[in-house]
Design an enzyme around this catalytic site. Structure first.
Site, PDB file in Angstrom:
ATOM      1  N   LYS A 115      27.986  53.993  22.233  1.00 12.39           N
ATOM      2  CA  LYS A 115      27.405  55.342  22.093  1.00 12.39           C
ATOM      3  C   LYS A 115      26.080  55.294  21.324  1.00 12.39           C
ATOM      4  CE  LYS A 115      30.910  56.888  19.702  1.00 12.39           C
ATOM      5  NZ  LYS A 115      31.731  55.659  19.582  1.00 12.39           N
ATOM      6  N   ARG A 169      40.654  52.324  13.313  1.00 15.82           N
ATOM      7  CA  ARG A 169      39.708  53.226  13.996  1.00 15.82           C
ATOM      8  C   ARG A 169      40.174  53.531  15.414  1.00 15.82           C
ATOM      9  NH1 ARG A 169      34.562  49.829  13.232  1.00 15.82           N
ATOM     10  NH2 ARG A 169      33.448  51.408  14.426  1.00 15.82           N
ATOM     11  N   ARG A 181      29.115  42.760  16.146  1.00 15.94           N
ATOM     12  CA  ARG A 181      27.980  43.641  15.833  1.00 15.94           C
ATOM     13  C   ARG A 181      27.361  43.265  14.477  1.00 15.94           C
ATOM     14  NH1 ARG A 181      28.771  49.929  15.964  1.00 15.94           N
ATOM     15  NH2 ARG A 181      30.540  49.415  14.629  1.00 15.94           N
ATOM     16  N   ARG A 191      29.134  45.523   9.330  1.00 18.44           N
ATOM     17  CA  ARG A 191      29.652  46.757   8.730  1.00 18.44           C
ATOM     18  C   ARG A 191      31.038  46.508   8.139  1.00 18.44           C
ATOM     19  NH1 ARG A 191      28.659  51.607  12.987  1.00 18.44           N
ATOM     20  NH2 ARG A 191      30.804  52.058  12.415  1.00 18.44           N
ATOM     21  N   ARG A 221      34.596  64.867  16.735  1.00 15.42           N
ATOM     22  CA  ARG A 221      35.604  63.823  16.825  1.00 15.42           C
ATOM     23  C   ARG A 221      37.020  64.377  16.682  1.00 15.42           C
ATOM     24  NH1 ARG A 221      32.335  59.133  15.004  1.00 15.42           N
ATOM     25  NH2 ARG A 221      33.678  57.334  14.924  1.00 15.42           N
TER      26      ARG A 221
HETATM   27  P1  AP5 Z   1      27.342  50.583  19.368  1.00 15.30           P
HETATM   28  O1  AP5 Z   1      26.295  51.174  20.226  1.00 15.30           O
HETATM   29  O2  AP5 Z   1      27.060  50.406  17.914  1.00 15.30           O
HETATM   30  O3  AP5 Z   1      28.732  51.323  19.626  1.00 15.30           O
HETATM   31  P2  AP5 Z   1      29.249  52.730  19.118  1.00 15.30           P
HETATM   32  O4  AP5 Z   1      30.044  53.329  20.215  1.00 15.30           O
HETATM   33  O5  AP5 Z   1      28.123  53.540  18.559  1.00 15.30           O
HETATM   34  O6  AP5 Z   1      30.223  52.233  18.000  1.00 15.30           O
HETATM   35  P3  AP5 Z   1      30.455  52.695  16.499  1.00 15.30           P
HETATM   36  O7  AP5 Z   1      31.375  51.684  15.901  1.00 15.30           O
HETATM   37  O8  AP5 Z   1      29.161  52.921  15.752  1.00 15.30           O
HETATM   38  O9  AP5 Z   1      31.144  54.022  16.704  1.00 15.30           O
HETATM   39  P4  AP5 Z   1      32.121  54.648  15.774  1.00 15.30           P
HETATM   40  O10 AP5 Z   1      32.299  55.897  16.528  1.00 15.30           O
HETATM   41  O11 AP5 Z   1      33.348  53.962  15.399  1.00 15.30           O
HETATM   42  O12 AP5 Z   1      31.346  54.616  14.384  1.00 15.30           O
HETATM   43  P5  AP5 Z   1      30.460  55.678  13.645  1.00 15.30           P
HETATM   44  O13 AP5 Z   1      29.320  54.967  13.077  1.00 15.30           O
HETATM   45  O14 AP5 Z   1      30.234  56.881  14.491  1.00 15.30           O
HETATM   46  O15 AP5 Z   1      27.705  49.137  19.991  1.00 15.30           O
HETATM   47  C1  AP5 Z   1      28.655  48.283  19.367  1.00 15.30           C
HETATM   48  C2  AP5 Z   1      28.196  46.822  19.557  1.00 15.30           C
HETATM   49  O16 AP5 Z   1      28.214  46.499  20.956  1.00 15.30           O
HETATM   50  C3  AP5 Z   1      26.756  46.554  19.083  1.00 15.30           C
HETATM   51  O17 AP5 Z   1      26.698  45.285  18.503  1.00 15.30           O
HETATM   52  C4  AP5 Z   1      25.915  46.598  20.370  1.00 15.30           C
HETATM   53  O18 AP5 Z   1      24.790  45.753  20.286  1.00 15.30           O
HETATM   54  C5  AP5 Z   1      26.922  46.110  21.417  1.00 15.30           C
HETATM   55  N1  AP5 Z   1      26.740  46.764  22.711  1.00 15.30           N
HETATM   56  C6  AP5 Z   1      26.422  48.063  22.948  1.00 15.30           C
HETATM   57  N2  AP5 Z   1      26.380  48.294  24.275  1.00 15.30           N
HETATM   58  C7  AP5 Z   1      26.700  47.095  24.889  1.00 15.30           C
HETATM   59  C8  AP5 Z   1      26.822  46.692  26.245  1.00 15.30           C
HETATM   60  N3  AP5 Z   1      26.621  47.552  27.261  1.00 15.30           N
HETATM   61  N4  AP5 Z   1      27.182  45.395  26.500  1.00 15.30           N
HETATM   62  C9  AP5 Z   1      27.391  44.533  25.462  1.00 15.30           C
HETATM   63  N5  AP5 Z   1      27.272  44.859  24.163  1.00 15.30           N
HETATM   64  C10 AP5 Z   1      26.936  46.134  23.873  1.00 15.30           C
HETATM   65  O19 AP5 Z   1      31.472  56.158  12.499  1.00 15.30           O
HETATM   66  C11 AP5 Z   1      31.828  55.303  11.430  1.00 15.30           C
HETATM   67  C12 AP5 Z   1      32.777  56.023  10.505  1.00 15.30           C
HETATM   68  O20 AP5 Z   1      32.138  57.197   9.967  1.00 15.30           O
HETATM   69  C13 AP5 Z   1      34.071  56.567  11.163  1.00 15.30           C
HETATM   70  O21 AP5 Z   1      35.078  55.595  11.242  1.00 15.30           O
HETATM   71  C14 AP5 Z   1      34.423  57.716  10.207  1.00 15.30           C
HETATM   72  O22 AP5 Z   1      34.991  57.235   9.022  1.00 15.30           O
HETATM   73  C15 AP5 Z   1      33.058  58.300   9.866  1.00 15.30           C
HETATM   74  N6  AP5 Z   1      32.666  59.348  10.815  1.00 15.30           N
HETATM   75  C16 AP5 Z   1      31.617  59.319  11.691  1.00 15.30           C
HETATM   76  N7  AP5 Z   1      31.558  60.443  12.405  1.00 15.30           N
HETATM   77  C17 AP5 Z   1      32.602  61.219  11.984  1.00 15.30           C
HETATM   78  C18 AP5 Z   1      33.079  62.498  12.369  1.00 15.30           C
HETATM   79  N8  AP5 Z   1      32.465  63.213  13.343  1.00 15.30           N
HETATM   80  N9  AP5 Z   1      34.177  62.974  11.749  1.00 15.30           N
HETATM   81  C19 AP5 Z   1      34.786  62.286  10.765  1.00 15.30           C
HETATM   82  N10 AP5 Z   1      34.386  61.056  10.366  1.00 15.30           N
HETATM   83  C20 AP5 Z   1      33.301  60.530  10.965  1.00 15.30           C
END
Ligand code: AP5
Length: 218
Positions: free
Chosen positions: A13, A171, A127, A160, A88
């Site tokens: 995402k 998660r 990552r 991370r 979420r």
């Molecule tokens: P990446 O693009 O980073 O994936 P992502 O879907 O953004 O994954 P995240 O882990 O960031 O999402 P998340 O939803 O768990 O975390 P968030 O930061 O929102 O890609 C991942 C890896 O794959 C990278 O290395 C990339 O290079 C690689 N990649 C990408 N596309 C690829 C492809 N096509 N092929 C191969 N490789 C690829 O949230 C973190 C924490 O914050 C949560 O756990 C929670 O505690 C809190 N939080 C955030 N938002 C909320 C909310 N709305 N409500 C409550 N808590 C929240």
């Protein structure tokens, strides 16, 4: 263009939100990035969020909803936005709906990224992120020019704290229990687009750009 990127952790995402926002000249709002920034700056919000994030649990709705409301009021969101990682939970989706109604706005599309669990674990465990500019790399799929160094700003890349195996498992469990219900929530509102996101970053981007083309400003 007002879109939400939905999907389990690690489906790509954030990677695609960055590219779509740049291509369409709209704001990218990532609640994960905003919360990590608050943690780094040791704000009251960051201190509250940190323990939830390290364990892979969701930060309480009230905290995240307040944060997003504040950001959506920013002039940078007037031309449109990509919401990455929000909403979420169903209460977050309802709060977003109310904010948009109060601004006489509506969502154009909710994109649900789909990738197998095996690929998700591989993407998350490899990552590496830049703590300064938030750029994301991967040890196999998005390798930086110099190992361990951010291509964009030259800062060291780190893993991370929630990309450890136990936190990844938590998660994914939290996603299944609290976020997956949003798929049918947005399906019922006829906003959902299912995106098969297991291809390369470029292939996924091309598919996504085509789907979102009708909502781009001309
Ligand atoms: P990446 O693009 O980073 O994936 P992502 O879907 O953004 O994954 P995240 O882990 O960031 O999402 P998340 O939803 O768990 O975390 P968030 O930061 O929102 O890609 C991942 C890896 O794959 C990278 O290395 C990339 O290079 C690689 N990649 C990408 N596309 C690829 C492809 N096509 N092929 C191969 N490789 C690829 O949230 C973190 C924490 O914050 C949560 O756990 C929670 O505690 C809190 N939080 C955030 N938002 C909320 C909310 N709305 N409500 C409550 N808590 C929240």
């Amino acid at each position: 263009m007002r879109v939400v990127f939905l999907g389990a952790p690690g489906v790509g995402k954030g990677t695609q939100a960055e590219r779509i926002a740049a291509q369409c000249h709209v704001a990218k709002l990532s609640t994960g990035d905003l919360l990590r920034e608050a943690v780094r700056n040791q704000t009251a919000l960051g201190l509250e969020a940190k323990s939830y994030m390290d364990q892979g649990k969701l930060v309480p709705d009230a905290v995240v909803i307040g944060l997003v409301k504040e950001k959506l009021a920013d002039p940078s969101c007037t031309k449109g936005f990509v919401l990455d990682g929000f909403p979420r939970t169903v209460p977050q989706a309802e709060a977003l709906g109310s904010v948009l109604i109060s601004k006489n706005m509506a969502l154009d599309r909710v994109v649900n990224f789909q990738v197998s669990r095996e690929d998700i674990v591989r993407r998350l465990s490899g990552r590496r992120s830049c703590q300064k500019c938030q750029a994301t790399f991967h040890v196999d799929f998005a390798v930086p020019k110099v190992s361990g160094v951010c291509d964009r700003c030259g800062e060291p890349l780190v893993q991370r704290s929630d990309d450890r195996r136990e936190a990844i498992e938590m998660r994914l469990k939290v996603y299944d229990e609290q976020t997956a219900p949003l798929v049918s929530y947005y399906q019922e509102r006829k906003l959902l687009f299912q995106l098969e996101a297991s291809g390369t970053v470029d292939a996924v981007f091309q598919h996504l750009s085509q789907e979102l083309a009708p909502y781009q400003a001309t």
